[in-house]
Design a protein around this motif. Structure first.
Motif, PDB file in Angstrom:
ATOM      1  N   SER A  92      72.713  64.475  22.340  1.00  0.00           N
ATOM      2  CA  SER A  92      70.941  64.692  22.304  1.00  0.00           C
ATOM      3  C   SER A  92      70.358  63.457  22.042  1.00  0.00           C
ATOM      4  O   SER A  92      69.154  62.946  22.448  1.00  0.00           O
ATOM      5  CB  SER A  92      70.527  66.040  21.430  1.00  0.00           C
ATOM      6  OG  SER A  92      71.051  65.897  20.375  1.00  0.00           O
ATOM      7  N   GLY A  93      70.960  62.755  20.838  1.00  0.00           N
ATOM      8  CA  GLY A  93      70.276  61.515  20.375  1.00  0.00           C
ATOM      9  C   GLY A  93      71.017  60.209  20.983  1.00  0.00           C
ATOM     10  O   GLY A  93      70.801  59.151  20.129  1.00  0.00           O
ATOM     11  N   LEU A  97      71.615  56.928  27.615  1.00  0.00           N
ATOM     12  CA  LEU A  97      71.987  57.681  28.538  1.00  0.00           C
ATOM     13  C   LEU A  97      71.095  58.597  29.425  1.00  0.00           C
ATOM     14  O   LEU A  97      69.910  58.628  29.009  1.00  0.00           O
ATOM     15  CB  LEU A  97      72.681  58.954  27.918  1.00  0.00           C
ATOM     16  CG  LEU A  97      73.956  58.378  27.190  1.00  0.00           C
ATOM     17  CD1 LEU A  97      74.721  59.761  26.725  1.00  0.00           C
ATOM     18  CD2 LEU A  97      74.938  57.700  28.076  1.00  0.00           C
ATOM     19  N   PRO A  98      71.530  58.548  30.624  1.00  0.00           N
ATOM     20  CA  PRO A  98      70.399  59.204  31.656  1.00  0.00           C
ATOM     21  C   PRO A  98      70.073  60.743  31.358  1.00  0.00           C
ATOM     22  O   PRO A  98      70.793  61.271  30.754  1.00  0.00           O
ATOM     23  CB  PRO A  98      70.993  58.872  32.899  1.00  0.00           C
ATOM     24  CG  PRO A  98      72.704  58.796  32.719  1.00  0.00           C
ATOM     25  CD  PRO A  98      72.655  58.342  31.318  1.00  0.00           C
ATOM     26  N   GLY A 103      65.951  67.318  31.766  1.00  0.00           N
ATOM     27  CA  GLY A 103      65.566  66.377  30.589  1.00  0.00           C
ATOM     28  C   GLY A 103      66.767  66.419  29.479  1.00  0.00           C
ATOM     29  O   GLY A 103      66.416  65.803  28.417  1.00  0.00           O
ATOM     30  N   ASN A 104      68.076  66.919  29.716  1.00  0.00           N
ATOM     31  CA  ASN A 104      68.902  66.699  28.873  1.00  0.00           C
ATOM     32  C   ASN A 104      69.933  65.354  29.113  1.00  0.00           C
ATOM     33  O   ASN A 104      70.094  64.930  30.156  1.00  0.00           O
ATOM     34  CB  ASN A 104      69.855  67.971  28.974  1.00  0.00           C
ATOM     35  CG  ASN A 104      69.137  69.020  28.760  1.00  0.00           C
ATOM     36  OD1 ASN A 104      68.485  69.127  27.626  1.00  0.00           O
ATOM     37  ND2 ASN A 104      69.545  70.064  29.225  1.00  0.00           N
ATOM     38  N   ARG A 105      70.222  64.804  27.957  1.00  0.00           N
ATOM     39  CA  ARG A 105      71.392  63.646  28.255  1.00  0.00           C
ATOM     40  C   ARG A 105      72.645  63.986  28.785  1.00  0.00           C
ATOM     41  O   ARG A 105      73.298  65.049  28.481  1.00  0.00           O
ATOM     42  CB  ARG A 105      71.420  62.965  26.860  1.00  0.00           C
ATOM     43  CG  ARG A 105      70.166  62.686  25.942  1.00  0.00           C
ATOM     44  CD  ARG A 105      70.037  61.065  26.503  1.00  0.00           C
ATOM     45  NE  ARG A 105      68.840  60.655  25.882  1.00  0.00           N
ATOM     46  CZ  ARG A 105      67.966  59.834  26.317  1.00  0.00           C
ATOM     47  NH1 ARG A 105      68.294  59.030  27.525  1.00  0.00           N
ATOM     48  NH2 ARG A 105      66.671  59.641  25.629  1.00  0.00           N
ATOM     49  N   VAL A 106      73.163  63.369  29.651  1.00  0.00           N
ATOM     50  CA  VAL A 106      74.246  63.327  30.299  1.00  0.00           C
ATOM     51  C   VAL A 106      75.287  61.891  30.294  1.00  0.00           C
ATOM     52  O   VAL A 106      74.610  60.866  30.181  1.00  0.00           O
ATOM     53  CB  VAL A 106      74.304  63.760  31.709  1.00  0.00           C
ATOM     54  CG1 VAL A 106      73.757  65.455  31.873  1.00  0.00           C
ATOM     55  CG2 VAL A 106      73.490  62.798  32.406  1.00  0.00           C
ATOM     56  N   LEU A 107      76.417  62.130  30.238  1.00  0.00           N
ATOM     57  CA  LEU A 107      77.279  60.963  30.351  1.00  0.00           C
ATOM     58  C   LEU A 107      78.101  60.984  31.414  1.00  0.00           C
ATOM     59  O   LEU A 107      78.995  62.180  31.662  1.00  0.00           O
ATOM     60  CB  LEU A 107      78.194  60.935  29.142  1.00  0.00           C
ATOM     61  CG  LEU A 107      79.287  60.002  28.840  1.00  0.00           C
ATOM     62  CD1 LEU A 107      78.405  58.477  28.634  1.00  0.00           C
ATOM     63  CD2 LEU A 107      80.000  60.315  27.605  1.00  0.00           C
ATOM     64  N   ARG A 108      77.750  59.855  32.375  1.00  0.00           N
ATOM     65  CA  ARG A 108      79.021  59.954  33.305  1.00  0.00           C
ATOM     66  C   ARG A 108      80.053  59.164  33.254  1.00  0.00           C
ATOM     67  O   ARG A 108      80.025  58.194  32.615  1.00  0.00           O
ATOM     68  CB  ARG A 108      78.094  59.508  34.856  1.00  0.00           C
ATOM     69  CG  ARG A 108      76.830  60.270  34.903  1.00  0.00           C
ATOM     70  CD  ARG A 108      76.208  59.842  36.281  1.00  0.00           C
ATOM     71  NE  ARG A 108      74.727  60.407  36.175  1.00  0.00           N
ATOM     72  CZ  ARG A 108      74.398  61.370  36.449  1.00  0.00           C
ATOM     73  NH1 ARG A 108      75.484  62.591  36.689  1.00  0.00           N
ATOM     74  NH2 ARG A 108      73.179  62.012  36.560  1.00  0.00           N
TER      75      ARG A 108
END
Length: 138
Positions: A92-93, A97-98, A103-108
């Motif tokens: 979240s913080g 990150l996209p 509207g949640n942060r994700v890590l590819r």
């Protein structure tokens, strides 16, 4: 790389076995998630603790040879192990990150790359810190 004419949808949810850090691990870097053959997206990193002292955990991306540090997160004492202290949502913080469609942060992660973590200081004896990573493979 050739142009892709189809929309990439994730093919399967891939929750991996939670990674536990205890006193014997010290500051050893451990793998928390390994991306699939066609890349992956991490949608949640949840950390809970039975330690009575707040601890910092560092997250890295690894290409199999080198760990690239991403972020350091403070885990409050008893996070997720007490009704008064919630587990920590580590994405979240995560500035930069996209965002997904909600509207949640994700890590590819690229194929075969790993999300790794380590404690900055070893956890207290007879306690542990658990890292749960929820991801999906393309």
């Amino acid at each position: 790389m050739p142009k892709i004419y189809t929309c990439p949808f994730t093919q399967n949810v891939n929750p991996q076995v939670p990674q536990t850090f205890n006193n014997a691990d010290g500051t050893t870097v451990k793998t928390c998630y390994t991306a699939g053959a066609d890349d992956s997206v991490i949608k949640a990193i949840i950390v809970s603790s039975t330690d009575t002292v707040a601890r910092d955990i560092q997250f890295h991306i690894s290409d199999g040879t080198t760990n690239f540090q991403l972020r350091r997160v403070n885990i409050p004492a008893s996070a997720g192990n007490s009704t008064s202290v919630a587990p920590v949502d580590c994405l979240s913080g995560f500035v930069g990150l996209p965002l997904d469609e909600h509207g949640n942060r994700v890590l590819r992660l690229r194929r075969n790359f790993q999300l790794r973590a380590n404690m900055v200081v070893a956890v207290t004896a007879s306690t542990d810190i658990d890292v749960i990573v929820l991801g999906e493979d393309y």
